[in-house]
Design a protein around this motif. Structure first.
Motif, PDB file in Angstrom:
ATOM      1  N   ILE B   3       0.856  -1.172   0.000  1.00 31.34           N
ATOM      2  CA  ILE B   3       0.000   0.000   0.000  1.00 31.34           C
ATOM      3  C   ILE B   3       0.899   1.231   0.000  1.00 31.34           C
ATOM      4  CG2 ILE B   3      -1.807   1.248   1.256  1.00 31.34           C
ATOM      5  CD1 ILE B   3      -2.563  -1.460   2.535  1.00 31.34           C
ATOM      6  N   VAL B   4       0.677   2.114  -0.976  1.00 28.42           N
ATOM      7  CA  VAL B   4       1.466   3.335  -1.050  1.00 28.42           C
ATOM      8  C   VAL B   4       0.563   4.513  -0.708  1.00 28.42           C
ATOM      9  CG1 VAL B   4       2.680   4.902  -2.615  1.00 28.42           C
ATOM     10  CG2 VAL B   4       3.178   2.457  -2.665  1.00 28.42           C
ATOM     11  N   ILE B   5       1.032   5.342   0.210  1.00 23.21           N
ATOM     12  CA  ILE B   5       0.282   6.539   0.600  1.00 23.21           C
ATOM     13  C   ILE B   5       1.091   7.754   0.173  1.00 23.21           C
ATOM     14  CG2 ILE B   5      -0.615   7.848   2.570  1.00 23.21           C
ATOM     15  CD1 ILE B   5      -1.081   5.033   3.881  1.00 23.21           C
ATOM     16  N   SER B  20      -2.041  -0.032   8.064  1.00 23.92           N
ATOM     17  CA  SER B  20      -1.005  -0.948   8.545  1.00 23.92           C
ATOM     18  C   SER B  20      -1.457  -1.709   9.789  1.00 23.92           C
ATOM     19  CB  SER B  20       0.269  -0.158   8.866  1.00 23.92           C
ATOM     20  OG  SER B  20       0.007   0.795   9.881  1.00 23.92           O
ATOM     21  N   SER B  21      -2.704  -1.473  10.230  1.00 27.03           N
ATOM     22  CA  SER B  21      -3.114  -2.064  11.506  1.00 27.03           C
ATOM     23  C   SER B  21      -3.206  -3.585  11.457  1.00 27.03           C
ATOM     24  CB  SER B  21      -4.445  -1.458  11.953  1.00 27.03           C
ATOM     25  OG  SER B  21      -5.386  -1.577  10.913  1.00 27.03           O
ATOM     26  N   ASP B  22      -3.401  -4.171  10.262  1.00 28.09           N
ATOM     27  CA  ASP B  22      -3.431  -5.635  10.210  1.00 28.09           C
ATOM     28  C   ASP B  22      -2.195  -6.217   9.537  1.00 28.09           C
ATOM     29  OD1 ASP B  22      -4.042  -4.750   7.742  1.00 28.09           O
ATOM     30  OD2 ASP B  22      -5.866  -5.940   7.475  1.00 28.09           O
ATOM     31  N   GLY B  23      -1.095  -5.482   9.584  1.00 29.75           N
ATOM     32  CA  GLY B  23       0.174  -6.060   9.150  1.00 29.75           C
ATOM     33  C   GLY B  23       0.561  -5.817   7.712  1.00 29.75           C
ATOM     34  N   HIS B  24      -0.287  -5.127   6.940  1.00 31.87           N
ATOM     35  CA  HIS B  24       0.079  -4.845   5.548  1.00 31.87           C
ATOM     36  C   HIS B  24       1.274  -3.905   5.479  1.00 31.87           C
ATOM     37  CE1 HIS B  24      -2.971  -6.906   3.329  1.00 31.87           C
ATOM     38  NE2 HIS B  24      -3.939  -6.390   4.067  1.00 31.87           N
ATOM     39  N   ALA B  25       2.132  -4.111   4.489  1.00 33.07           N
ATOM     40  CA  ALA B  25       3.281  -3.225   4.286  1.00 33.07           C
ATOM     41  C   ALA B  25       2.784  -1.902   3.717  1.00 33.07           C
ATOM     42  CB  ALA B  25       4.271  -3.867   3.336  1.00 33.07           C
ATOM     43  N   VAL B  26       3.177  -0.804   4.345  1.00 38.74           N
ATOM     44  CA  VAL B  26       2.743   0.524   3.913  1.00 38.74           C
ATOM     45  C   VAL B  26       3.965   1.393   3.667  1.00 38.74           C
ATOM     46  CG1 VAL B  26       1.584   2.643   4.677  1.00 38.74           C
ATOM     47  CG2 VAL B  26       0.512   0.430   5.107  1.00 38.74           C
ATOM     48  N   THR B  27       3.982   2.063   2.532  1.00 35.30           N
ATOM     49  CA  THR B  27       5.037   3.030   2.246  1.00 35.30           C
ATOM     50  C   THR B  27       4.402   4.404   2.119  1.00 35.30           C
ATOM     51  OG1 THR B  27       6.211   1.336   1.001  1.00 35.30           O
ATOM     52  CG2 THR B  27       6.938   3.603   0.685  1.00 35.30           C
ATOM     53  N   VAL B  28       4.900   5.355   2.906  1.00 37.31           N
ATOM     54  CA  VAL B  28       4.389   6.728   2.843  1.00 37.31           C
ATOM     55  C   VAL B  28       5.435   7.581   2.139  1.00 37.31           C
ATOM     56  CG1 VAL B  28       3.475   8.675   4.159  1.00 37.31           C
ATOM     57  CG2 VAL B  28       3.228   6.352   5.051  1.00 37.31           C
ATOM     58  N   VAL B  29       5.021   8.235   1.052  1.00 36.03           N
ATOM     59  CA  VAL B  29       5.932   9.088   0.281  1.00 36.03           C
ATOM     60  C   VAL B  29       5.530  10.541   0.514  1.00 36.03           C
ATOM     61  CG1 VAL B  29       6.757   9.655  -2.043  1.00 36.03           C
ATOM     62  CG2 VAL B  29       6.144   7.297  -1.469  1.00 36.03           C
ATOM     63  N   PRO B  90      16.600   9.012  -8.940  1.00 36.92           N
ATOM     64  CA  PRO B  90      15.296   8.448  -9.287  1.00 36.92           C
ATOM     65  C   PRO B  90      15.079   7.080  -8.644  1.00 36.92           C
ATOM     66  CG  PRO B  90      16.805   8.276 -11.125  1.00 36.92           C
ATOM     67  CD  PRO B  90      17.508   9.091 -10.097  1.00 36.92           C
ATOM     68  N   ARG B  91      13.820   6.756  -8.474  1.00 34.18           N
ATOM     69  CA  ARG B  91      13.515   5.494  -7.807  1.00 34.18           C
ATOM     70  C   ARG B  91      12.143   5.030  -8.288  1.00 34.18           C
ATOM     71  NH1 ARG B  91      13.643   4.855  -1.279  1.00 34.18           N
ATOM     72  NH2 ARG B  91      12.498   2.904  -1.172  1.00 34.18           N
ATOM     73  N   LEU B  92      12.021   3.745  -8.535  1.00 29.39           N
ATOM     74  CA  LEU B  92      10.725   3.193  -8.951  1.00 29.39           C
ATOM     75  C   LEU B  92      10.035   2.577  -7.739  1.00 29.39           C
ATOM     76  CD1 LEU B  92      11.759   1.537 -12.325  1.00 29.39           C
ATOM     77  CD2 LEU B  92      10.335   3.564 -12.028  1.00 29.39           C
ATOM     78  N   LEU B  93       8.763   2.826  -7.631  1.00 25.93           N
ATOM     79  CA  LEU B  93       8.018   2.320  -6.469  1.00 25.93           C
ATOM     80  C   LEU B  93       6.774   1.581  -6.952  1.00 25.93           C
ATOM     81  CD1 LEU B  93       7.794   2.422  -3.320  1.00 25.93           C
ATOM     82  CD2 LEU B  93       6.338   4.412  -3.628  1.00 25.93           C
ATOM     83  N   PRO B  94       6.751   0.255  -6.815  1.00 26.26           N
ATOM     84  CA  PRO B  94       5.552  -0.487  -7.210  1.00 26.26           C
ATOM     85  C   PRO B  94       4.447  -0.334  -6.168  1.00 26.26           C
ATOM     86  CG  PRO B  94       7.246  -1.994  -6.416  1.00 26.26           C
ATOM     87  CD  PRO B  94       7.815  -0.605  -6.291  1.00 26.26           C
ATOM     88  N   TRP B  95       3.219  -0.380  -6.612  1.00 26.41           N
ATOM     89  CA  TRP B  95       2.100  -0.285  -5.661  1.00 26.41           C
ATOM     90  C   TRP B  95       0.964  -1.193  -6.101  1.00 26.41           C
ATOM     91  CZ3 TRP B  95      -2.553   1.490  -7.698  1.00 26.41           C
ATOM     92  CH2 TRP B  95      -2.474   2.157  -8.931  1.00 26.41           C
ATOM     93  N   GLN B  96       0.200  -1.645  -5.125  1.00 29.14           N
ATOM     94  CA  GLN B  96      -1.008  -2.407  -5.440  1.00 29.14           C
ATOM     95  C   GLN B  96      -2.258  -1.629  -5.080  1.00 29.14           C
ATOM     96  OE1 GLN B  96       0.735  -5.775  -3.370  1.00 29.14           O
ATOM     97  NE2 GLN B  96       0.056  -7.073  -5.049  1.00 29.14           N
ATOM     98  N   ARG B  97      -2.091  -0.793  -4.045  1.00 26.12           N
ATOM     99  CA  ARG B  97      -3.171   0.106  -3.627  1.00 26.12           C
ATOM    100  C   ARG B  97      -2.534   1.430  -3.368  1.00 26.12           C
ATOM    101  NH1 ARG B  97      -6.027  -0.225   1.727  1.00 26.12           N
ATOM    102  NH2 ARG B  97      -7.159   1.522   0.884  1.00 26.12           N
ATOM    103  N   VAL B  98      -3.166   2.497  -3.768  1.00 24.35           N
ATOM    104  CA  VAL B  98      -2.579   3.799  -3.478  1.00 24.35           C
ATOM    105  C   VAL B  98      -3.645   4.701  -2.860  1.00 24.35           C
ATOM    106  CG1 VAL B  98      -2.936   4.809  -5.785  1.00 24.35           C
ATOM    107  CG2 VAL B  98      -1.055   5.609  -4.390  1.00 24.35           C
ATOM    108  N   ILE B  99      -3.222   5.468  -1.866  1.00 28.65           N
ATOM    109  CA  ILE B  99      -4.119   6.436  -1.222  1.00 28.65           C
ATOM    110  C   ILE B  99      -3.516   7.825  -1.421  1.00 28.65           C
ATOM    111  CG2 ILE B  99      -5.309   7.106   0.901  1.00 28.65           C
ATOM    112  CD1 ILE B  99      -4.853   4.251   1.930  1.00 28.65           C
ATOM    113  N   LEU B 100      -4.264   8.688  -2.104  1.00 24.76           N
ATOM    114  CA  LEU B 100      -3.772  10.034  -2.405  1.00 24.76           C
ATOM    115  C   LEU B 100      -4.143  10.968  -1.258  1.00 24.76           C
ATOM    116  CD1 LEU B 100      -5.064  10.258  -6.081  1.00 24.76           C
ATOM    117  CD2 LEU B 100      -2.850   9.422  -5.285  1.00 24.76           C
TER     118      LEU B 100
END
Lengths: 80, 414
Positions: B3-5, B20-29, B90-100
């Motif tokens: 999950i990318v935020i 992230s409350s149930d253990g999902h990996a979250v990346t905040v940019v 530069p950096r590539l960031l894969p996501w499956q879910r994104v929250i804007l």
């Protein structure tokens, strides 16, 4: 902490932004526009792109979103 | 699932906490050096809101939550991959879910002299003062429209600056209406406003006043205010002039989300019109920190539905924005629209350029372009995703082809 603004050493507080250092140095010009006019920070949050300066040799860094580090070399007033 | 935020303001932190409350990996940019966004600016050491500390403490203890600060989204580098511009390249960031959670920006409108150093936004002077910009002994004029003017004046005063005038664009009647609505809808805020007003006793507060020009040699030296048919020149070091906040919808556009009335359109569960993309906070409508926290939490708790013909949930009959969040402040800008600008020189194909070809001013092209008075046409899309953007994006991505319509770069003012 001490930073270098166009050759002048200025002291800024910990956590201060590069814009803060420029105002301490009384340098109200980050870049020169294509028509030769001085520009300075406008939006303060990384959107307007007016506060581009050269930091430690790296161009087009946004002064409003970059915190000062000891010994940082800031160059302003370039055509950008 | 990754999950990318995007954005680490109140909405982003609330979303990260919930997601992230149930253990999902979250990346905040986030593009700032520290988390907190604009309202909680300056990082944990400067936060005064206990909610910010509570969220941050909880997030810090979760190993599966990662923060990338000082990074900017540059483009969508293929399906479910973002291209970031970070301090390390530069950096590539894969996501499956994104929250804007891209927040808001300030609406700045042009007037003669608005590009002089020392002229900035109202939120900008607050942000810069919080970033350590010294204001001690500086004379500051605060102008524009909205409750933010008082807050900025208070910040200037606390920083040791002298507020020489506050010029509110709205007339007395409109202001009275605003306070009436505030009293009905948000009584807590009335108290806040009264406290602010009390702290600013003695500062001239003019209603129906307009900045007609800013002047100075190489930097701002004076501001001309027009009030009750008379023009008055006021000497000052800084002018903070802003007309309220507008949702930051550029990231929504990057993902192809439906945007209407200047907001990213979301359903009751914060889902955007695009599958796997949610939005929360100011980007879905200006409503302040409480709305951002609530929406962030809702978006963070949402889970994707794995169906082929996914449709966003529609609340039939429900208002687009619940009453609680509906803004009391509806600034009118038409009167502010002045001919401007040499944006003709910056962006020749830009629709607004034709609108204001006659003037001798230099605009901040990007701010102008985003002003609602200058509706960007297809030409603007072209300019944004045009050849410069594409070149930089492919260069950053190591020549990986980037679709022009999926590229978002700040168009730099010339």
């Amino acid at each position: 902490m001490i930073v270098d603004v166009n050759g002048t050493m200025v002291e800024v507080e910990d956590g201060a932004s590069v814009i803060a250092a420029l105002v301490v140095a009384d340098t109200l010009c980050t870049r020169i526009s294509v028509s030769g006019q001085p520009r300075f920070a406008v939006c303060g949050m990384g959107q307007c792109q007016e506060c581009r300066v050269t930091i430690d040799g790296s161009k087009h860094r946004l002064a409003c979103q970059t915190p000062c580090r000891t010994g940082m070399v800031i160059r302003t007033g370039e055509r950008a | 699932m990754s999950i990318v935020i995007l954005g680490a303001g109140p909405a982003g932190l609330a979303a990260a906490h919930a997601a992230s409350s149930d253990g999902h990996a979250v990346t905040v940019v986030d593009d700032n050096p520290a988390p907190g966004g604009q309202i909680w600016r300056g990082g944990p050491a400067r936060w005064r809101d206990p909610r910010a500390h509570a969220l941050w403490e909880a997030l810090r203890q979760r190993q599966h939550v990662r923060f990338i600060q000082g990074a900017r989204v540059v483009a969508a580098a293929g399906p479910h991959t973002l291209l970031l511009d970070t301090a390390d390249g530069p950096r590539l960031l894969p996501w499956q879910r994104v929250i804007l959670c891209s927040g808001a920006r300030e609406l700045l409108l042009p007037f003669p002299g608005w590009t002089l150093p020392g002229v900035m936004g109202v939120g900008a002077i607050q942000a810069l003062a919080k970033g350590g910009m010294p204001l001690r002994g500086k004379r500051v004029v605060i102008a524009g429209s909205g409750p933010l003017l008082l807050a900025a004046a208070d910040t200037v005063r606390r920083s040791g600056g002298k507020v020489v005038a506050i010029a509110e664009h709205q007339g007395t009647r409109a202001l009275a209406g605003f306070f009436g609505r505030l009293l009905l809808g948000h009584p807590g805020k009335v108290w806040q406003s009264l406290q602010l007003a009390a702290s600013l006793l003695g500062v001239p507060y003019r209603h129906g006043a307009v900045v007609s020009a800013a002047a100075g040699d190489q930097r701002l030296q004076s501001v001309t205010l027009r009030h009750r048919g008379r023009e008055r020149e006021i000497a000052c070091d800084f002018l903070a002039c802003g007309f309220g906040l507008v949702p930051g919808v550029e990231l929504g556009a990057l993902f192809g989300c439906t945007i209407s009335e200047g907001r990213i359109t979301v359903d009751g569960g914060q889902a955007s019109s695009v599958k796997d993309v949610w939005a929360a906070g100011e980007s879905t409508g200006i409503g302040g920190v409480d709305k951002a926290l609530a929406e962030g939490r809702i978006a963070g708790l949402a889970r994707p539905i794995n169906v082929a013909d996914w449709q966003p949930l529609n609340w039939s009959g429900a208002p687009a924005q619940p009453r609680l969040w509906r803004p009391c402040w509806r600034p009118r800008f038409a009167a502010r629209r002045q001919p401007c600008a040499t944006c003709a020189a910056c962006l020749p194909s830009f629709a607004a350029a034709r609108m204001c070809a006659a003037a001798q001013l230099e605009p901040h092209a990007r701010q102008l372009a985003l002003a609602p008075s200058c509706k960007p046409g297809p030409a603007w899309g072209h300019a944004r995703a045009g050849c410069a953007g594409q070149r930089v994006a492919s260069c950053l991505a190591g020549k990986r082809p980037v679709c022009a319509s999926q590229c978002f770069l700040p168009v730099r003012p010339a």
